[in-house]
Design an enzyme around this catalytic site. Sequence first.
Site, PDB file in Angstrom:
ATOM      1  N   SER A 197       1.054  -1.384  -0.352  1.00 30.05           N
ATOM      2  CA  SER A 197      -0.172   0.353  -0.171  1.00 30.05           C
ATOM      3  C   SER A 197       0.691   1.342  -0.094  1.00 30.05           C
ATOM      4  O   SER A 197       1.835   1.287  -1.146  1.00 30.05           O
ATOM      5  CB  SER A 197      -0.801   0.139   1.007  1.00 30.05           C
ATOM      6  OG  SER A 197      -1.841   1.070   0.885  1.00 30.05           O
ATOM      7  N   ASP A 368      -9.059  -2.221  -6.215  1.00 26.40           N
ATOM      8  CA  ASP A 368      -8.922  -3.819  -5.052  1.00 26.40           C
ATOM      9  C   ASP A 368      -9.451  -3.371  -3.878  1.00 26.40           C
ATOM     10  O   ASP A 368      -9.990  -3.442  -2.669  1.00 26.40           O
ATOM     11  CB  ASP A 368      -7.962  -4.097  -4.589  1.00 26.40           C
ATOM     12  CG  ASP A 368      -6.523  -2.414  -4.168  1.00 26.40           C
ATOM     13  OD1 ASP A 368      -7.566  -1.296  -4.012  1.00 26.40           O
ATOM     14  OD2 ASP A 368      -5.673  -2.667  -3.615  1.00 26.40           O
ATOM     15  N   HIS A 413      -7.684  -5.189  -1.108  1.00 26.73           N
ATOM     16  CA  HIS A 413      -6.675  -4.280  -0.796  1.00 26.73           C
ATOM     17  C   HIS A 413      -5.717  -4.671   0.558  1.00 26.73           C
ATOM     18  O   HIS A 413      -4.305  -4.927   0.238  1.00 26.73           O
ATOM     19  CB  HIS A 413      -7.103  -2.386  -0.760  1.00 26.73           C
ATOM     20  CG  HIS A 413      -6.122  -1.837  -0.176  1.00 26.73           C
ATOM     21  ND1 HIS A 413      -4.917  -1.243  -1.425  1.00 26.73           N
ATOM     22  CD2 HIS A 413      -5.159  -1.019   0.827  1.00 26.73           C
ATOM     23  CE1 HIS A 413      -4.094  -0.275  -0.903  1.00 26.73           C
ATOM     24  NE2 HIS A 413      -4.421  -0.240   0.647  1.00 26.73           N
TER      25      HIS A 413
END
Length: 446
Positions: A197, A368, A413
């Site tokens: 991320s 995502d 995610h």
Amino acid sequence: MLLGRSWRMLALALAAVPGLAAWSAGSPASAPRPVLLVPGDGGNQLEARLEKSAHTPHWYCPRSSHGRFERLWLRASDLLPGLVGCWSDNVRLHWDAATGAFADTPGVEVRVPGFGNTSTVEVLDPALPTGSGYLDVLVGALVAGGGYERGESVAAAPYDFRRTPRSNRGYVARTARLVERLFAASGGRRVALVSHSLGSLVTLYLLNEQPQTWKDRYIHSWTSVAGVFAGTALELKVLASGDSSGVKVLPSRSLVEEQRSYETNVWMLPRAGSPAWPAERALLRRPGREYTVDDLDDAFFADIGYPRGAAVRAATSGLSRGLPAPGVRVHVVVGTGVPTPVAYNYTKGCEKTWFRHDPTATELGDGDGTVNLPSLLAPVRAWRAAAELAAEVRGGGAVPVAVTVTRYPGVSHGQLIRHPPLIAALLEYLRADDPISISAPAAQAT
Ligand SMILES: *[C@@H]1O[C@H](CO)[C@@H](O)[C@H](O)[C@H]1NC(C)=O
Ligand SMILES: *[C@@H]1O[C@H](CO)[C@@H](O)[C@H](O)[C@H]1NC(C)=O
């Protein structure tokens, strides 16, 4: 944080979360290839020492921690309604327009525990180990199935995720020394970087700050999982009206001041000039006006009532501008097919109050669930071209596959970094002598 994933965690804490999957034990012939983990937004613990003056948001907010550092992130009980105001005052950043520097709230001293080991990225709130697990599944698999040792062959480089790497003083140098230590401890095996991320933007910055000779000597590869490369449309909502990720007891609006104060929330806005964000596409609308990527520099911040944001954006937009190629072998791993916000409509209220309410409608696209697919994949083409050019300059011949992409359809995610097929593929990749590409039955590699 982590674009709000922490709030989701709080909800998750109440639900059953499956424990560590069982990993088949292998017996690696030699010391495992060292791994350095760079966590995402909200992906490591923070601590704070309080010695505040009389001013606190509520009479019942603690003013002193009696000389001790206590956990600032994450102690889930701090986030309960009523208490969350005390916590946001302690965790917010303050920007000095004259110097461009960020500071903690007066009387609050924040530090990052656990640099060089893994416990502060594995679990965020030790009182809620199942609900707040983060890199625990990955590290557990490396230890159980890959012969890794915490702090010896697998380590993490946690950071103050409210700040960009430039304003985390000493972080880049400290992390480079950690890479060298892992390299030496393994008898000279190059280090595999694994980021998630926001950690991918941080890793890119870090690699761009190192000379190529250093990268050639110390870095084996970089696996970027769910990198927020060109930003995400979700940040418009975070900054405009706040985001509590659907945790009903916490109104989004109660978080907006704290969320706006983070340098990284501005850094993760859609990047100007990236093909991920076509100039004509509205990212946010209210009656009478829409905002595209080109309106983010001034109109957007003025209209949401956060004019200072424009200066913060100007100051952060130079960091990794144009996403320069990292100069190492890269695996870009992404989740796809999860409905992801691409634009928000704000139609409730009237002039001056549009952004006091949550958006009335959200348009969804591919990604995502947190980061839009064009952003997750934004640098791939340019990095491939850069690798080919570098091979050509070295004298032609075979072009090494320097950038590979693996997609995991339907994996979100937050879940991707805990996804067993990805972790199994990563373990296999780390064991191989020759670089192979990460791929798994559940994924398509390109
Ligand atoms: C890392 O943490 C583990 C416990 O989680 C501990 O056993 C180990 O000694 C630590 N290693 C270093 C180098 O600090
Ligand atoms: C948002 O507003 C635009 C313009 O009024 C409209 O075309 C669009 O359908 C709306 N989106 C949603 C999800 O309602």
